[in-house]
Design a protein around this motif. Sequence first.
Motif, PDB file in Angstrom:
ATOM      1  N   LEU A 144      32.842  46.029  45.396  1.00  0.00           N
ATOM      2  CA  LEU A 144      33.558  44.917  46.246  1.00  0.00           C
ATOM      3  C   LEU A 144      32.948  43.488  45.342  1.00  0.00           C
ATOM      4  O   LEU A 144      32.092  43.114  44.915  1.00  0.00           O
ATOM      5  N   ASN A 145      33.880  42.510  45.620  1.00  0.00           N
ATOM      6  CA  ASN A 145      33.854  41.102  45.269  1.00  0.00           C
ATOM      7  C   ASN A 145      33.132  40.403  46.157  1.00  0.00           C
ATOM      8  O   ASN A 145      32.789  40.934  47.132  1.00  0.00           O
ATOM      9  N   GLY A 146      32.924  39.091  45.817  1.00  0.00           N
ATOM     10  CA  GLY A 146      32.375  38.337  46.874  1.00  0.00           C
ATOM     11  C   GLY A 146      33.056  37.897  48.123  1.00  0.00           C
ATOM     12  O   GLY A 146      32.678  37.629  49.297  1.00  0.00           O
ATOM     13  N   GLY A 147      34.369  38.268  48.107  1.00  0.00           N
ATOM     14  CA  GLY A 147      35.175  38.258  49.429  1.00  0.00           C
ATOM     15  C   GLY A 147      35.479  39.437  50.259  1.00  0.00           C
ATOM     16  O   GLY A 147      36.141  39.710  51.148  1.00  0.00           O
ATOM     17  N   ALA A 148      34.585  40.450  49.820  1.00  0.00           N
ATOM     18  CA  ALA A 148      34.514  41.939  50.357  1.00  0.00           C
ATOM     19  C   ALA A 148      35.741  42.642  49.911  1.00  0.00           C
ATOM     20  O   ALA A 148      36.029  43.495  50.989  1.00  0.00           O
ATOM     21  N   GLU A 149      36.608  42.412  49.137  1.00  0.00           N
ATOM     22  CA  GLU A 149      37.577  43.046  48.551  1.00  0.00           C
ATOM     23  C   GLU A 149      37.298  43.832  47.343  1.00  0.00           C
ATOM     24  O   GLU A 149      36.513  43.573  46.498  1.00  0.00           O
ATOM     25  N   ARG A 150      37.998  45.051  47.400  1.00  0.00           N
ATOM     26  CA  ARG A 150      37.667  45.895  46.282  1.00  0.00           C
ATOM     27  C   ARG A 150      38.130  45.377  44.935  1.00  0.00           C
ATOM     28  O   ARG A 150      39.271  44.840  44.819  1.00  0.00           O
ATOM     29  N   ILE A 151      37.188  45.621  44.146  1.00  0.00           N
ATOM     30  CA  ILE A 151      37.433  45.110  42.539  1.00  0.00           C
ATOM     31  C   ILE A 151      38.530  46.184  42.010  1.00  0.00           C
ATOM     32  O   ILE A 151      38.348  47.349  42.448  1.00  0.00           O
ATOM     33  N   SER A 152      39.523  45.499  41.036  1.00  0.00           N
ATOM     34  CA  SER A 152      40.623  46.476  40.779  1.00  0.00           C
ATOM     35  C   SER A 152      39.777  47.292  40.036  1.00  0.00           C
ATOM     36  O   SER A 152      38.895  47.337  39.242  1.00  0.00           O
TER      37      SER A 152
END
Length: 173
Positions: A144-152
């Motif tokens: 996950l990135n810093g915005g709690a979204e999955r990294i591609s």
Amino acid sequence: MSRLRRLPDWVGHPLPAVADAESILLVIFDETRAPQALGSWVSLAWLGAEEGPDTTGPFRREAPTELAAWAAMSVAGSVADAELYPAPSWWATRGIARPDRMSRQEWEERTGSTWERHYARGVAVALGWVTGELIDPRAMCPTLNGGAERISSLDRERYRTQLHRVAAGTAVR
């Protein structure tokens, strides 16, 4: 570019491998703001610091000794897994003296925060890699990135490949 110029004797990987991993993790953090990448980077950077007991470690100021690394790895794993605050015997069996223990309040704040738990996961896997508990440095690759979204998946594979090259000794500087 890595800041590492030396490593403690107890680290089982050569300086170039750890320095390359540190550099890769800083790039990953810059690109993703992933707390796991930050936790891993802070842990590797800590190993080369020369400030002694005033060195900023993953959770507090302390010299990067082998005992401190094992203790930080234990604490990080438990925080990452959002475990309940440990009993005094848990701390004692890990060689963590009473003044060096995380307070209950700090523990609960860290385990209650997704960002902090991912940061702690980064600490656990990086220290696991340098102590030999984890063989594959790709474990340091965040999901996950810093915005709690999955990294591609494409970016994740690129990061994993770069970290794998560290272990194989083929990292590009």
